[in-house]
Design a protein around this motif. Sequence first.
Motif, mmCIF file in Angstrom:
data_model
loop_
_atom_site.group_PDB
_atom_site.id
_atom_site.type_symbol
_atom_site.label_atom_id
_atom_site.label_comp_id
_atom_site.label_asym_id
_atom_site.label_seq_id
_atom_site.Cartn_x
_atom_site.Cartn_y
_atom_site.Cartn_z
ATOM 1 N N LEU A 171 -3.957 122.631 -24.765
ATOM 2 C CA LEU A 171 -3.287 122.321 -26.050
ATOM 3 C C LEU A 171 -4.376 121.574 -26.901
ATOM 4 O O LEU A 171 -4.314 122.049 -28.198
ATOM 5 C CB LEU A 171 -2.078 121.268 -25.701
ATOM 6 N N ASP B 123 -1.646 124.725 -12.319
ATOM 7 C CA ASP B 123 -0.821 124.352 -13.363
ATOM 8 C C ASP B 123 -0.518 122.816 -13.165
ATOM 9 O O ASP B 123 0.174 122.460 -12.110
ATOM 10 C CB ASP B 123 0.370 125.004 -13.121
ATOM 11 N N GLN C 186 4.967 121.602 -22.062
ATOM 12 C CA GLN C 186 5.649 123.021 -21.556
ATOM 13 C C GLN C 186 5.465 124.053 -22.219
ATOM 14 O O GLN C 186 5.814 125.206 -22.010
ATOM 15 C CB GLN C 186 7.120 122.437 -21.545
ATOM 16 N N ASP C 187 4.886 123.911 -23.328
ATOM 17 C CA ASP C 187 4.611 125.101 -24.237
ATOM 18 C C ASP C 187 3.153 125.695 -23.934
ATOM 19 O O ASP C 187 2.934 127.004 -24.115
ATOM 20 C CB ASP C 187 4.488 124.651 -25.775
ATOM 21 N N ALA C 188 2.482 125.160 -23.222
ATOM 22 C CA ALA C 188 0.972 125.672 -22.840
ATOM 23 C C ALA C 188 1.176 126.610 -21.676
ATOM 24 O O ALA C 188 2.126 126.624 -20.734
ATOM 25 C CB ALA C 188 0.094 124.397 -22.120
ATOM 26 N N ARG C 189 0.336 127.880 -21.887
ATOM 27 C CA ARG C 189 0.299 128.897 -20.932
ATOM 28 C C ARG C 189 -0.681 128.772 -20.251
ATOM 29 O O ARG C 189 -2.124 128.915 -20.695
ATOM 30 C CB ARG C 189 0.319 130.368 -21.829
ATOM 31 N N ASP D 214 -6.574 126.346 -34.076
ATOM 32 C CA ASP D 214 -5.593 126.136 -35.122
ATOM 33 C C ASP D 214 -6.331 125.649 -36.349
ATOM 34 O O ASP D 214 -6.396 126.146 -37.314
ATOM 35 C CB ASP D 214 -4.545 125.177 -35.127
ATOM 36 N N ARG E 236 -2.680 121.570 -18.726
ATOM 37 C CA ARG E 236 -2.043 121.950 -19.841
ATOM 38 C C ARG E 236 -2.285 120.841 -21.067
ATOM 39 O O ARG E 236 -2.411 121.631 -22.238
ATOM 40 C CB ARG E 236 -0.571 121.493 -19.587
ATOM 41 N N SER E 237 -2.666 119.794 -20.773
ATOM 42 C CA SER E 237 -3.059 118.894 -21.992
ATOM 43 C C SER E 237 -4.181 119.551 -22.589
ATOM 44 O O SER E 237 -4.626 119.620 -23.891
ATOM 45 C CB SER E 237 -3.094 117.471 -21.757
ATOM 46 N N ARG F 138 3.494 120.446 -27.043
ATOM 47 C CA ARG F 138 4.236 120.051 -25.950
ATOM 48 C C ARG F 138 3.671 120.653 -24.729
ATOM 49 O O ARG F 138 3.242 121.642 -24.718
ATOM 50 C CB ARG F 138 6.019 120.327 -25.839
#
Length: 283
Positions: free
Chosen positions: A22, A13, A3-6, A29, A18-19, A1
């Motif tokens: 991720l 920002d 909102q989970d990205a730092r 991963d 953010r996308s 999500r």
Amino acid sequence: RLQDARVPPPLPDAPEVRSDLLDYAVEIDWFNKQLGRMIEMLERSGELDNTFIAVTGDNGLPFPRCKANLYEWGTHVPLAIRWGKLKGGRTVEDFVSLADLAPTFMEATGLKPAAGMTGRSLMNVLQSGKSGWVDPQRQSVLVGRERHTPAQPDSPAGYPTRAIRTRDFLFVRNFKPERFPAGNDPVYRDIDNGPTKTFMLEHRNDERVANLFELGFGKRPAEELYDLKKDPGELHNLANDPAYAEMRKKLSSELDRQLKTWQDPRALGKGDEFDTYEYYGKK
């Protein structure tokens, strides 16, 4: 999500950024899963505890002011080590250079580091069984860059820069501040293409992006100094601040001393020959 990205401090920002972060996390991963499969294969073959495993990276995040730069998000890479002879489950905070890996591998196999190696074996740290800051002699680490891509206008030259990083400060010396650290406008070839780069280029005049764009894409002064306790994002250069004059002088002297010990041509007033070397496949 999203909102989970730092989002690292050098980047704006925004949903696009953010996308992008991720997407990068998904790649990491995938790598981790393949690594897990390799470890499982070693375990099934009975060779896991007899295998020295070191996992690291060659550069930081492939984003503006990160990869190919001497700031935190360009030089701080992961390093995980496993060997059956070592105590696991530890986190060590000592400064380590990738140049330290070769002498570490040699000592682990019972060999002495080869003459001319500038790295220091990590075996004393690994065999200590301790966490945190283990070796008090590892007070700092030196990093550098010479050429990354042919990004200068009408020239094969690079962007020579060296830095010393301590727990509290980062001091950077840019030997050719008249050059473009990220390459010239509008291409900025020394920054990996991607959604974040595109977003910053398209919004370079926006109030929330303008300063970060200049830091990531613009020219830089000959010296940079960052107080990491007050400014962990390394966004405020204190090299000309009188309050930090003594620290700038101290770190500058230590950087010079070490580079001259290693006979770094740039520290000896030379090094322009680096700019003439051909890139593979290019004239």
